[in-house]
Design an enzyme around this catalytic site. Structure first.
Site, PDB file in Angstrom:
ATOM      1  N   ASP A 278    -118.393 -51.644  43.949  1.00 29.06           N
ATOM      2  CA  ASP A 278    -117.606 -51.186  42.814  1.00 29.06           C
ATOM      3  C   ASP A 278    -116.136 -51.472  43.151  1.00 29.06           C
ATOM      4  O   ASP A 278    -115.798 -51.878  44.264  1.00 29.06           O
ATOM      5  CB  ASP A 278    -117.866 -49.701  42.508  1.00 29.06           C
ATOM      6  CG  ASP A 278    -117.516 -49.370  41.048  1.00 29.06           C
ATOM      7  OD1 ASP A 278    -116.815 -50.178  40.406  1.00 29.06           O
ATOM      8  OD2 ASP A 278    -117.922 -48.314  40.548  1.00 29.06           O
TER       9      ASP A 278
HETATM   10  C1  BGC Z   1    -116.423 -48.780  37.451  1.00 31.77           C
HETATM   11  C2  BGC Z   1    -117.590 -49.701  37.239  1.00 31.77           C
HETATM   12  C3  BGC Z   1    -117.153 -50.933  36.506  1.00 31.77           C
HETATM   13  C4  BGC Z   1    -116.038 -51.595  37.285  1.00 31.77           C
HETATM   14  C5  BGC Z   1    -115.544 -52.884  36.655  1.00 31.77           C
HETATM   15  C6  BGC Z   1    -115.229 -49.487  38.051  1.00 31.77           C
HETATM   16  O1  BGC Z   1    -114.104 -48.684  38.065  1.00 31.77           O
HETATM   17  O2  BGC Z   1    -116.811 -47.710  38.278  1.00 31.77           O
HETATM   18  O3  BGC Z   1    -118.607 -49.030  36.543  1.00 31.77           O
HETATM   19  O4  BGC Z   1    -118.235 -51.798  36.333  1.00 31.77           O
HETATM   20  O5  BGC Z   1    -114.950 -50.687  37.369  1.00 31.77           O
HETATM   21  O6  BGC Z   1    -114.851 -52.661  35.497  1.00 31.77           O
END
Ligand code: BGC
Length: 737
Positions: A278
């Site tokens: 993530d």
């Molecule tokens: C979130 C994810 C997301 C990623 C990309 C993160 O802050 O937790 O769920 O896919 O950002 O946008």
């Protein structure tokens, strides 16, 4: 000579004449990967493991040098094609980039948020919504979505509860699998397919106290029985990628967790796609205090099993790009291990067909897509099916055809942004139908609509109350549209107070005191504690955030053109003090079944929820009877069949969601009081009866014993089937050795 032609030789000669492309695709891809990896420098390899955000402005120079493997969140096809051209035509090896985006509940056509669409329990329609989202995103050059989010959550304080399917692992697995199949289609190589990503791996939804990014500490049993199954289902459905989560799990951050990322995901489940972190979750290992610096963070994340680093560092993206080469040079990570991760990423790029058709052919894709009409009708149907009728006193709904005036009041009545919910950045605002639009379109030729906003979603401004009360006084019935803004749930959207925010409840009380009947239309990303509303308001519709067709769907429900069929996939607490509250709990040694003090209960609140899992009303009524169990005694590997008769005992056609629950009465370890093991949507005309069958296959009976081995235990099982977890007909059967 003939003697020399042994069967093996004949086969070899034959193979020489088979055209290259007609080898099984898999073998072909593996050969291509081997060939490509053999030509790559270490820097180029690490480039494949590095993902940059559009906001970091990765330069064309970096792409030319092979330093970028993926970019996320670019929103237009021309930029995507430009970046891709640089990668394919100007980098040394021409390896295409993979473009990722959070395509969560639609792309341009916005479907209900996942917690809403889960309430439909309609996996085929949910799958279709993902297919449509994949088509629209493909048209923009996106080839990878960071979805489905399959985090089970038992805590409505956590804002990201809105992004998942609710609290149940069985339903969550069915929906997670359907979403993967929808996004990925029959083949990743299809021009309309996106690679899916099962996130957030794992147990992110168990964040302590519902506080975003917080620690999770759960038993191996809870991990395996509650939080892992939907990820396992997504992997079984073929999910190309998995995202490692932000949280720590039992002291070890999910993005440095060898046990979950490698032992379970790869070795137990046989996952052969790639893992992406993530957003900077590898860099954050320093904050988790498991890495002294960025180089140790890179080492721990990579060796645990994170193949691609999303962002790397919020400023410079320097976790993998700078540190992995050093770790290889120092001999801490063998090149062969880097190759393994590179191979996983290249494999998905090959499977997506990115090497064969790297650019987005918008003309071709448009010709293959469903029409906008079909996309809208799917969005409308899913929105209608997502609505849960929570209360309907004296049949106030559907609205009488004799009405002459309706008041539409509340901060979300004429709102077109919040009703889309979180992760809806690509919606074309001109297409969004607010509740007021929907009601106007449906009624205004025959009925006077008196609209007043009344107040904001948050804040303490009551200056609009007077106008709102007047609108109510001038009308025969009030539709009060209230709830949360879209940013009050979703990422970083944790709350400790789950009442209606701001002065909405106060306004509702003023409207109620006019004596006019009120229908409360709720829009929110989580269960709210709506005790006063439930006690006093005539009818409540839980609409969550229904997407761009919201107003139309709600108007269809208000008139009865669609009879509500949604069922909650998450328990509604009476108060925050009851959290965590979920239907599949253990019984305890002192269950609160009889009055007394020394039992498992509160002094100041019932144990029961305000609305239980699986609950939802209809404009008709359904009767469950004649539960039949084919075998009273069965062997462990037998398939048993249970059936029940469902009758539409009301006066209008409707759909009931039949739910099958099982409970093992006495076991090697305590088992939940009930566990969902099957469900089915059944349409019935008034007076019609249908027999519904469920097969109880051995996999549904398996559970982890005290040694954490999956077993089927002999003994007695309760069978419960009904239209809610709290309203069932009962039977039982026994498993004999
Ligand atoms: C979130 C994810 C997301 C990623 C990309 C993160 O802050 O937790 O769920 O896919 O950002 O946008």
């Amino acid at each position: 000579m003939l003697k020399l032609l042994t069967p093996l030789r004949i086969l070899l000669i034959f193979c020489l004449f088979i055209p290259y492309k007609s080898f099984p695709q898999e073998t072909n891809i593996e050969e291509k990967i081997t060939n490509l990896v053999s030509k790559m420098t270490l820097k180029e390899k690490v480039g494949q493991l590095s993902q940059f955000a559009a906001t970091m402005n990765p330069s064309l120079e970096m792409i030319k040098s092979g330093d970028v493997g993926s970019i996320l969140s670019i929103k237009d096809v021309n930029s995507i094609n430009r970046f891709q051209k640089t990668a394919v035509e100007q980098s040394r090896l021409g390896i295409p980039l993979i473009f990722g985006y959070d395509v969560i509940h639609g792309y341009k056509t916005t479907f209900p948020v996942p917690l809403a669409s889960a309430s439909s329990w309609d996996t085929s329609l949910i799958k279709e919504s993902a297919r449509i989202a994949a088509m629209e995103a493909s048209l923009e050059g996106i080839k990878w979505t960071f979805a489905p989010m399959v985090d089970i959550c038992r805590d409505p304080r956590w804002g990201r509860i809105v992004e998942g399917a609710g609290e149940d692992p069985f339903l969550g697995s069915a929906i997670g699998g359907a979403l993967v199949r929808g996004f990925q289609g029959d083949s990743l190589n299809d021009l309309l397919s996106l690679a899916a990503c099962s996130k957030h791996y794992v147990a992110y939804g168990a964040a302590e106290a519902g506080r975003e990014y917080n620690t999770t500490d759960i038993s191996e049993r809870t991990l395996r029985e509650i939080y892992l199954p939907p990820h396992n289902a997504a992997v079984d459905a073929g999910a190309a990628t998995v995202m490692s989560a932000f949280n720590s799990l039992n002291g070890i951050p999910a993005s440095a967790n060898y046990y979950t990322l490698t032992e379970i995901l790869r070795n137990e489940w046989g996952f052969n796609g790639f893992v992406v972190s993530d957003w900077n979750s590898v860099g954050q290992l320093v904050n988790h205090c498991v890495a002294a610096d960025k180089i140790e963070a890179a080492f721990k994340g990579f060796t645990a099993g994170v193949d691609m680093d999303m962002i790397g560092d919020t400023v410079e993206g320097d976790i993998y790009p700078l540190n992995l080469p050093l770790l290889v040079e120092e001999g801490k990570i063998p090149v062969s291990r880097i190759d393994e991760s590179v191979r996983r990423i290249l494999r998905i790029k090959f499977k997506l067909g990115l090497f064969d058709h790297p650019y987005t052919d918008t003309v071709k894709i448009k010709s293959l897509m469903f029409s906008q009409e079909k996309r809208d009708s799917t969005a409308l149907k899913l929105a209608e099916e997502s609505i849960v009728l929570m209360k309907n006193n004296s049949g106030i709904l559907p609205l009488s055809k004799e009405l002459k005036s309706i008041a539409v009041i509340g901060p979300l009545s004429d709102d077109k942004a919040n009703l889309l919910g979180p992760w809806a950045v690509m919606t074309e605002s001109g297409r969004v139908i607010s509740v007021l639009n929907g009601i106007n379109e449906k009624f205004s030729s025959t009925i006077k609509i008196n609209y007043a906003k009344g107040c904001d979603i948050e804040g303490d401004d009551t200056s609009g109350f007077g106008e709102a009360v007047q609108a109510a006084v001038n009308s025969e019935v009030v539709i009060f549209v209230a709830g949360e803004s879209s940013s009050m749930s979703g990422e970083a959207g944790s709350r400790t107070n789950l009442n209606l925010p701001g002065v909405q409840e106060l306004l509702l009380k003023r409207i109620y005191s006019t004596g006019k009947p009120v229908v409360l239309v709720l829009m929110n990303g989580r269960p709210l504690t709506i005790n006063w509303e439930n006690e006093n308001i005539n009818a409540i519709l839980e609409c969550w955030f229904l997407g761009d067709q919201s107003g139309k769907a709600i108007a269809n429900i208000l008139t009865g053109d669609y009879n509500p069929s949604g069922k909650l996939t998450i328990t509604f607490p009476r108060s925050v003090g009851q959290i965590p509250i979920y239907y599949n709990h253990l019984n305890t040694g002192r269950p609160a079944i009889e009055p007394g003090r020394y039992i498992s209960k509160y002094l100041d609140s019932p144990n029961s929820p305000l609305f239980p899992f699986g609950f939802g009303l209809s404009y008709t009524t359904f009767k469950f009877e004649n539960l039949n169990i084919q075998k009273q005694k069965q062997g462990k590997q037998d398939i048993n069949v249970v059936s029940v008769q469902i009758t539409n005992s009301g006066t209008v056609p409707g759909t009931e969601i039949a739910q099958l629950y099982l409970h093992k009465i006495s076991s090697n370890v305590s088992r939940p009081v009930k566990e969902l093991k099957g469900f089915r949507r059944i349409f019935l005309n008034p007076g019609e009866t249908k027999k519904v069958y469920f097969s109880i296959t051995p996999d549904l009976l398996e559970s982890y014993n005290s040694d954490m081995i999956k077993t089927i235990e002999p003994g007695k099982y309760d069978v419960m089937i009904g239209g809610s977890s709290e309203d069932v007909v009962n039977g039982s059967f026994e498993i004999v050795n």
